[in-house]
Design a protein around this motif. Structure first.
Motif, PDB file in Angstrom:
ATOM      1  N   PRO A  19       0.404  -1.243  -0.005  1.00  0.00           N
ATOM      2  CA  PRO A  19      -0.076  -0.118  -0.179  1.00  0.00           C
ATOM      3  C   PRO A  19       0.873   1.248  -0.002  1.00  0.00           C
ATOM      4  CG  PRO A  19      -0.909  -1.254   1.718  1.00  0.00           C
ATOM      5  CD  PRO A  19       0.139  -1.656   1.363  1.00  0.00           C
ATOM      6  N   SER A  20       2.232   1.254   0.689  1.00  0.00           N
ATOM      7  CA  SER A  20       3.117   2.433   0.768  1.00  0.00           C
ATOM      8  C   SER A  20       3.419   2.359  -0.779  1.00  0.00           C
ATOM      9  CB  SER A  20       3.713   2.227   1.498  1.00  0.00           C
ATOM     10  OG  SER A  20       3.331   2.687   2.862  1.00  0.00           O
ATOM     11  N   PRO A  65      -8.884  -7.911   2.666  1.00  0.00           N
ATOM     12  CA  PRO A  65      -8.805  -7.947   1.259  1.00  0.00           C
ATOM     13  C   PRO A  65      -9.772  -6.959   0.429  1.00  0.00           C
ATOM     14  CG  PRO A  65     -10.131  -9.856   2.395  1.00  0.00           C
ATOM     15  CD  PRO A  65      -9.531  -8.828   3.371  1.00  0.00           C
ATOM     16  N   ALA A  66     -10.350  -6.000   0.712  1.00  0.00           N
ATOM     17  CA  ALA A  66     -10.974  -5.169  -0.119  1.00  0.00           C
ATOM     18  C   ALA A  66      -9.936  -3.635   0.134  1.00  0.00           C
ATOM     19  CB  ALA A  66     -12.501  -4.202   0.671  1.00  0.00           C
ATOM     20  N   LEU A  67      -8.989  -3.849   1.157  1.00  0.00           N
ATOM     21  CA  LEU A  67      -7.758  -2.764   0.454  1.00  0.00           C
ATOM     22  C   LEU A  67      -6.730  -3.106  -0.657  1.00  0.00           C
ATOM     23  CD1 LEU A  67      -6.702  -0.436   3.643  1.00  0.00           C
ATOM     24  CD2 LEU A  67      -4.801  -2.155   1.721  1.00  0.00           C
ATOM     25  N   GLN A  71      -6.249  -1.070  -3.890  1.00  0.00           N
ATOM     26  CA  GLN A  71      -5.181  -0.602  -4.494  1.00  0.00           C
ATOM     27  C   GLN A  71      -4.389  -0.954  -5.312  1.00  0.00           C
ATOM     28  OE1 GLN A  71      -2.815   0.421  -1.081  1.00  0.00           O
ATOM     29  NE2 GLN A  71      -4.077   1.943  -0.583  1.00  0.00           N
ATOM     30  N   ALA A  72      -4.828  -2.382  -5.659  1.00  0.00           N
ATOM     31  CA  ALA A  72      -4.619  -3.181  -7.009  1.00  0.00           C
ATOM     32  C   ALA A  72      -3.452  -3.596  -6.547  1.00  0.00           C
ATOM     33  CB  ALA A  72      -4.605  -2.262  -8.589  1.00  0.00           C
ATOM     34  N   VAL A  73      -3.693  -4.555  -5.359  1.00  0.00           N
ATOM     35  CA  VAL A  73      -2.949  -5.402  -4.772  1.00  0.00           C
ATOM     36  C   VAL A  73      -2.498  -6.775  -4.706  1.00  0.00           C
ATOM     37  CG1 VAL A  73      -1.425  -6.214  -3.220  1.00  0.00           C
ATOM     38  CG2 VAL A  73      -1.726  -3.444  -2.736  1.00  0.00           C
TER      39      VAL A  73
END
Ligand SMILES: Cc1cc2nc3c(=O)[nH]c(=O)nc-3n(C[C@H](O)[C@H](O)[C@H](O)COP(=O)(O)OP(=O)(O)OC[C@H]3O[C@@H](n4cnc5c(N)ncnc54)[C@H](O)[C@@H]3O)c2cc1C
Length: 408
Positions: A19-20, A65-67, A71-73
């Motif tokens: 995410p960073s 999981p939604a995060l 963030q398309a990870v």
């Protein structure tokens, strides 16, 4: 054509780094490849609330999981990376698949140190590093039966506290003359020994385990001095080793961890490393460190993400750790190596709350704070400031903690 950043290890560091990296403006693909079948989860509860059955996997996910979706990870789980080819910028998986990367983050963490003793293959003998281990241990927990913990470090003692709470009769076997010998002062070891015996856990120090006996299941732990302990369940907690082999085989420098600079960069401009597996220079302690803690993995995840975007965000956070046993919340600020004086604040002999301040030439370098959150926060500040302190004031428990900040 968009670039790809691959993170090896669905780890604590990865849960921060991915995410960073998006926040740092990375537009390309981010793919996390992890050997375990789970997205990153908090490992500390494995020897605490998860082992106790108070929490389940969904409760300990680092991020939902939604995060990652937002963030398309992407994740490729249950997949082990076996090879790294730096010349071709590819990774080879154990199933033969090949992945190309433009940037790579090695966040492979560590694995348990195993012992080569007779009987470790017996059912009922366990190590503790991941969810799968906890599931196996939990199947062997039975109130009224005997549990033996090999190793009196934090994980061993936390496990002992939980199994004791679940009604098992628990013995901790430690080879050193005291528990927590590698990480704390004798005063702190004595405190934990007392609390565990008050709670009903038997602690035996100075004993070397020589093997495990049983038919197909473990029944007894035997020691070099001829003593033996009945055991229906054994948990071995004798430390960890960093997962550096992937980096090492690819020619990256390894010295008690993958060698990185203050920005988590390896000597390869496209590869960073973060977490338990990395060894970084500490400006504060003026030496190289390989830390085994969540705050370190998280902080390094941020630093490594910045480096992957070509930004220098030096890793300067003060090391800190914690351990939960019974109602005791231990918070540790700094590293105590090299201390020449220990100052105790509070009653460690009778109470359940005190501080051990570690001084070096009158300056605070570390503090073990048991149920003392205020002193923990102050200690972080005092260590970073590096001012000389008066040991008598530190020891004076009648002084409000905030007064410790003034020189007196
Ligand atoms: C039982 C227990 C209790 C703990 N308690 C505390 C605590 O109270 N406080 C604290 O600060 N720390 C605690 N720790 C330590 C903390 O969990 C670790 O420092 C932290 O998890 C390190 O994070 P990491 O990102 O380096 O890697 P990890 O979280 O260890 O994850 C590494 C991941 O990489 C995967 N991997 C490795 N090699 C490969 C490969 N080749 N291919 C694909 N995947 C790979 C592994 O399977 C693993 O899933 C505890 C650890 C344990 C086991």
């Amino acid at each position: 054509m968009s670039e790809t950043c691959i993170v090896v290890g669905a780890s604590h560091a990865a849960a921060q780094l991915a995410p960073s990296l998006r926040q740092e403006g990375w537009q390309g693909r981010i793919l996390v490849i992890g050997e375990e079948p789970h997205i990153p989860y908090h490992r500390p509860p494995l020897s605490k609330a998860l082992l106790a059955g108070e929490k389940a996997l969904d409760d300990i996910l680092i991020r939902p999981p939604a995060l990652y979706e937002k963030q398309a990870v992407e994740f490729k789980l249950g997949a082990r990376v076996d090879t790294l080819n730096r010349a071709h910028k590819t990774l080879g998986l154990s199933n033969g698949e090949i992945f190309s990367y433009d940037k790579l983050a090695i966040c492979t963490g560590s694995r348990v140190r195993t012992v080569s003793l007779p009987g470790t293959q017996l059912a009922g003998v366990h190590y503790l590093r991941n969810i799968a281990d906890v599931e196996k241990i939990r199947r062997d927990i039975a109130a009224g039966r005997n549990a033996v913990i090999v190793g009196g470090g934090y994980i061993g003692l936390e496990t002992a506290a939980v199994l004791n709470k679940l009604g098992m009769s628990v013995t901790v076997l430690e080879m050193a003359p005291r528990v927590l010998a590698r990480v704390t002062a004798p005063a702190v070891s004595e405190f934990y020994t007392r609390v565990h015996s008050d709670e009903g856990v038997q602690i035996r120090t100075g004993v070397a385990v020589s093997g495990f006996e049983g038919d197909s299941r473990v029944r007894r732990v035997v020691c070099a001095d001829g003593s033996g302990f009945d055991a229906d369940l054994v948990v071995i907690g004798v430390g960890i080793v960093p997962n550096v082999e992937l980096a090492q085989a690819a020619g990256l420098e390894v010295d008690n961890g993958i060698v990185v600079d203050a920005f988590c960069r390896t000597a390869d401009a496209d590869i960073v490393a973060a977490g338990d597996c990395s060894n970084h220079p500490s400006a504060l302690y003026q030496r190289r460190l390989r830390l085994e803690s969540v705050p370190n993995a998280t902080e390094q995840g941020k630093v490594a993400a910045a480096s992957l975007r070509g930004r220098e965000k030096p890793y300067a956070a003060l090391p800190w750790f914690w351990s939960d046993q019974y109602d005791l919340k231990l918070q540790i600020a700094g590293l105590n190596e090299g201390y020449d004086q220990v100052v105790i604040r509070g009653d460690r002999n009778a109470g359940r709350s005190f501080v051990a301040f570690y001084l070096q030439q009158g300056r605070l370098i570390a503090a073990d704070c048991v149920n003392r959150p205020q002193e923990f926060m102050l200690s972080k500040r005092l260590i970073a400031e590096g001012t000389a302190l008066d040991p008598e004031r530190l020891a004076d428990d009648s002084l409000a903690p905030k007064l410790l900040l003034s020189p007196g």
